[in-house]
Design a protein around this motif. Structure first.
Motif, PDB file in Angstrom:
ATOM      1  N   MET A 141       0.927  -1.122  -0.070  1.00  0.00           N
ATOM      2  CA  MET A 141       0.191   0.161   0.112  1.00  0.00           C
ATOM      3  C   MET A 141       1.035   1.346   0.087  1.00  0.00           C
ATOM      4  O   MET A 141       0.689   2.103  -0.843  1.00  0.00           O
ATOM      5  CB  MET A 141      -1.095   0.008   1.069  1.00  0.00           C
ATOM      6  N   ILE A 142       1.813   1.221   0.921  1.00  0.00           N
ATOM      7  CA  ILE A 142       2.804   2.382   0.946  1.00  0.00           C
ATOM      8  C   ILE A 142       3.552   2.750  -0.219  1.00  0.00           C
ATOM      9  O   ILE A 142       3.509   3.861  -0.830  1.00  0.00           O
ATOM     10  CB  ILE A 142       3.499   2.487   2.206  1.00  0.00           C
ATOM     11  N   THR A 143       4.048   1.771  -0.917  1.00  0.00           N
ATOM     12  CA  THR A 143       5.006   1.829  -2.023  1.00  0.00           C
ATOM     13  C   THR A 143       3.888   2.006  -3.265  1.00  0.00           C
ATOM     14  O   THR A 143       4.570   2.943  -4.243  1.00  0.00           O
ATOM     15  CB  THR A 143       5.778   0.405  -2.474  1.00  0.00           C
ATOM     16  N   GLY A 144       2.772   1.466  -3.328  1.00  0.00           N
ATOM     17  CA  GLY A 144       1.925   2.037  -4.425  1.00  0.00           C
ATOM     18  C   GLY A 144       1.609   3.391  -4.398  1.00  0.00           C
ATOM     19  O   GLY A 144       1.362   4.136  -5.142  1.00  0.00           O
ATOM     20  N   ILE A 145       1.401   4.088  -3.063  1.00  0.00           N
ATOM     21  CA  ILE A 145       0.824   5.447  -3.076  1.00  0.00           C
ATOM     22  C   ILE A 145       1.970   6.290  -3.148  1.00  0.00           C
ATOM     23  O   ILE A 145       1.662   7.239  -3.964  1.00  0.00           O
ATOM     24  CB  ILE A 145      -0.062   5.383  -1.502  1.00  0.00           C
ATOM     25  N   ILE A 149       2.455   9.282  -6.095  1.00  0.00           N
ATOM     26  CA  ILE A 149       2.495  10.512  -5.982  1.00  0.00           C
ATOM     27  C   ILE A 149       3.821  10.795  -6.787  1.00  0.00           C
ATOM     28  O   ILE A 149       3.904  12.025  -7.391  1.00  0.00           O
ATOM     29  CB  ILE A 149       2.710  10.724  -4.566  1.00  0.00           C
ATOM     30  N   LEU A 150       4.845  10.086  -6.708  1.00  0.00           N
ATOM     31  CA  LEU A 150       6.225  10.377  -7.441  1.00  0.00           C
ATOM     32  C   LEU A 150       6.042  10.609  -8.976  1.00  0.00           C
ATOM     33  O   LEU A 150       6.425  11.447  -9.544  1.00  0.00           O
ATOM     34  CB  LEU A 150       7.248   9.543  -7.051  1.00  0.00           C
ATOM     35  N   LEU A 151       5.067   9.541  -9.414  1.00  0.00           N
ATOM     36  CA  LEU A 151       4.930   9.550 -10.662  1.00  0.00           C
ATOM     37  C   LEU A 151       4.259  10.867 -11.348  1.00  0.00           C
ATOM     38  O   LEU A 151       4.513  11.464 -12.177  1.00  0.00           O
ATOM     39  CB  LEU A 151       4.172   8.241 -11.254  1.00  0.00           C
ATOM     40  N   MET A 161      13.914  11.008 -17.034  1.00  0.00           N
ATOM     41  CA  MET A 161      14.636  10.003 -16.115  1.00  0.00           C
ATOM     42  C   MET A 161      13.869  10.098 -14.771  1.00  0.00           C
ATOM     43  O   MET A 161      13.845   9.201 -14.013  1.00  0.00           O
ATOM     44  CB  MET A 161      15.892  10.348 -15.972  1.00  0.00           C
ATOM     45  N   VAL A 162      13.158  11.332 -14.442  1.00  0.00           N
ATOM     46  CA  VAL A 162      12.626  11.383 -13.176  1.00  0.00           C
ATOM     47  C   VAL A 162      11.309  10.648 -12.766  1.00  0.00           C
ATOM     48  O   VAL A 162      10.801  10.560 -11.722  1.00  0.00           O
ATOM     49  CB  VAL A 162      12.161  12.999 -12.670  1.00  0.00           C
ATOM     50  N   ILE A 163      10.744   9.900 -14.021  1.00  0.00           N
ATOM     51  CA  ILE A 163       9.837   9.146 -13.847  1.00  0.00           C
ATOM     52  C   ILE A 163      10.081   7.815 -13.270  1.00  0.00           C
ATOM     53  O   ILE A 163       9.452   6.875 -12.847  1.00  0.00           O
ATOM     54  CB  ILE A 163       8.853   8.747 -15.234  1.00  0.00           C
ATOM     55  N   ILE A 164      11.381   7.327 -13.173  1.00  0.00           N
ATOM     56  CA  ILE A 164      12.012   5.999 -12.677  1.00  0.00           C
ATOM     57  C   ILE A 164      11.558   5.747 -11.449  1.00  0.00           C
ATOM     58  O   ILE A 164      11.015   4.740 -11.130  1.00  0.00           O
ATOM     59  CB  ILE A 164      13.558   6.198 -12.945  1.00  0.00           C
ATOM     60  N   LEU A 169       8.555   2.042  -7.915  1.00  0.00           N
ATOM     61  CA  LEU A 169       7.613   1.678  -6.629  1.00  0.00           C
ATOM     62  C   LEU A 169       6.334   1.268  -7.040  1.00  0.00           C
ATOM     63  O   LEU A 169       5.757   0.208  -6.689  1.00  0.00           O
ATOM     64  CB  LEU A 169       7.537   3.097  -5.761  1.00  0.00           C
ATOM     65  N   LEU A 170       5.599   1.693  -7.978  1.00  0.00           N
ATOM     66  CA  LEU A 170       4.506   0.907  -8.649  1.00  0.00           C
ATOM     67  C   LEU A 170       4.722  -0.314  -9.164  1.00  0.00           C
ATOM     68  O   LEU A 170       3.773  -1.106  -8.854  1.00  0.00           O
ATOM     69  CB  LEU A 170       3.927   1.889  -9.782  1.00  0.00           C
TER      70      LEU A 170
END
Length: 338
Positions: A141-145, A149-151, A161-164, A169-170
C-alpha cells in the motif's frame, strides 16, 4: 539471519515464469531500440526528416521507456518475495545486484550517453532497497501510494528520467502483491483500463498540436504514460488470441535476455555506425527510414540468437553473470518469475 535482513516469507518451491512479462519486456526493447538509434547516428530533424521525427516523438519517444521501468519494478517485487530463500542476507544480495547494474551502466554510458541502466541502479539503491524495510503489512500500500505520488509529480515536472522512482515503486507494489497475476487473469478489466488510457491518449492528441506538446512537456509525459499502458494492454490481450503463436516466440526470447540484448543492440549500432556513419545519404527522410531498416535487422538477429542461446543455456550471458553476482552459488531458484 539478522532482523534487519529478514525478507518476507514466500511460498517454497520454484516459481514459474510469467511469460507475458517476458513478451512485454521484449516488446519494450523493440521500442527502446527505435528511440536509441537516431541520436546515436545524429539524425537531423530538418526537411523531409521532420515527418519521421514527429512520428518518433508522438508514438515512440517516452512510450517504451516507462514500460521497461515499470517491469523493472515488478521484477524486483517478485524477486523480493523469494529473496530470503535465495540468500541469508537478501538486502546485501540485492545491493550487489544494483552495484553490478551500475558497473554495466557506467560502461554502457561510454557508448551511449544518457542510457538508462546507471539511473536504474541509482534509483534501485536509493528508492527500492530502502522500501524493503517497510512493514510487510503496509509495504504494498505504501509503495503503491508513494509511487503514484512520485509519478504524478514527475509527469508535471516534464517527465524524462525522473519518472523512474515512481514507476519502480508502482511496479514493486504490483509484483510484490501478486496483482500482476490477478490482472492477467482478468482480461476484461485490463481491456476496460486500456480503453480509458486509449481515450486519454486520443483526447490528448485532439486538443493539442505537436508544438504545444513539445513546449509543455508535462503533456507529452502524461501522454507517454497513457500510451505506454495502452500498448501493454493491447499486447497482453493479443496474447489471448491466435496472434500469441507469433508474438510469444518472437518477443519472449528478447525479453528473457533483456539486459544482454539491450547492451548488445548498442554494440551492434556502434559497429554499423563505424561502417556507415551517415544514414541520410540512403533515403530522402534524413536517414530515419534507413535507421528503421537497421533496427529491424538488429532485432531479427537478436531474436534468432536469443532463441538459439536459450535453447542451450537457459539464460543470457549477462543475465547469468548478474544472477551469480547477486546470489552467488547459494541460489536455489534459478528460474523465477523475475
Amino acid at each position: 539471519m539478522t532482523t534487519t535482513e529478514t525478507a518476507p516469507l514466500a511460498p517454497t518451491g520454484r516459481r514459474s515464469r510469467i511469460v507475458a512479462l517476458d513478451v512485454v519486456r521484449g516488446f519494450a526493447l523493440c521500442g527502446i531500440l527505435l528511440v536509441n538509434l537516431p541520436p546515436m547516428f545524429d539524425l537531423g530533424v530538418d526537411g523531409q526528416a521532420m515527418s519521421f521525427y514527429r512520428f518518433y516523438e508522438d508514438a515512440v519517444q517516452n512510450r517504451f521507456f516507462p514500460i521497461f521501468s515499470f517491469l523493472f519494478g515488478i521484477g524486483f517485487g517478485l524477486m523480493w518475495l523469494s529473496a530470503s530463500e535465495r540468500s541469508p542476507r537478501p538486502r546485501l544480495a540485492l545491493l550487489r545486484r544494483f552495484a553490478f547494474l551500475a558497473v554495466i551502466g557506467g560502461l554502457h554510458q561510454l557508448l551511449q550517453p544518457g542510457e538508462a541502466l546507471l539511473p536504474y541502479a541509482i534509483a534501485g539503491i536509493v528508492v527500492l532497497l530502502p522500501s524493503t524495510w517497510i512493514s510487510q503489512r503496509w509495504l504494498n500500500m505504501i509503495t503503491g501510494i508513494l509511487g503514484a505520488i512520485l509519478l504524478i509529480t514527475a509527469i508535471f515536472s516534464g517527465g524524462g528520467m525522473v519518472i523512474i522512482p515512481g514507476l519502480f515503486l508502482l511496479g514493486f507494489a504490483t509484483g510484490g502483491s501478486g496483482l500482476i497475476r490477478r490482472a492477467l487473469d482478468h482480461p476484461g478489466l485490463l481491456a476496460f483500463l486500456g480503453s480509458l488510457t486509449a481515450a486519454i491518449s486520443v483526447a490528448g492528441f485532439l486538443v493539442t498540436d505537436y508544438e504545444t506538446r513539445q513546449i509543455n512537456q508535462w503533456i507529452n509525459a502524461g501522454l507517454g504514460i497513457a500510451m505506454a499502458f495502452t500498448y501493454v494492454v493491447i499486447l497482453v490481450l493479443l496474447l489471448r488470441t491466435p496472434a500469441e503463436a507469433v508474438l510469444r516466440p518472437v518477443l519472449s526470447p528478447l525479453g528473457r535476455m533483456a539486459l544482454s540484448n539491450y547492451v548488445g543492440a548498442t554494440l551492434l549500432i556502434v559497429a554499423v555506425r563505424a561502417v556507415v556513419p551517415d544514414l541520410s545519404r540512403f533515403d530522402s527522410h534524413g536517414g530515419y527510414l534507413a535507421g528503421l531498416i537497421i533496427s529491424i535487422g538488429i532485432l531479427t538477429v537478436q531474436v534468432i540468437v536469443s532463441t538459439l542461446w536459450l535453447r542451450f543455456f537457459g539464460q543470457g550471458p549477462l543475465e547469468k553473470l548478474w544472477r551469480f553476482v547477486t546470489w552467488g552459488r547459494s541460489d536455489r531458484t534459478a528460474r523465477t518469475v523475475a
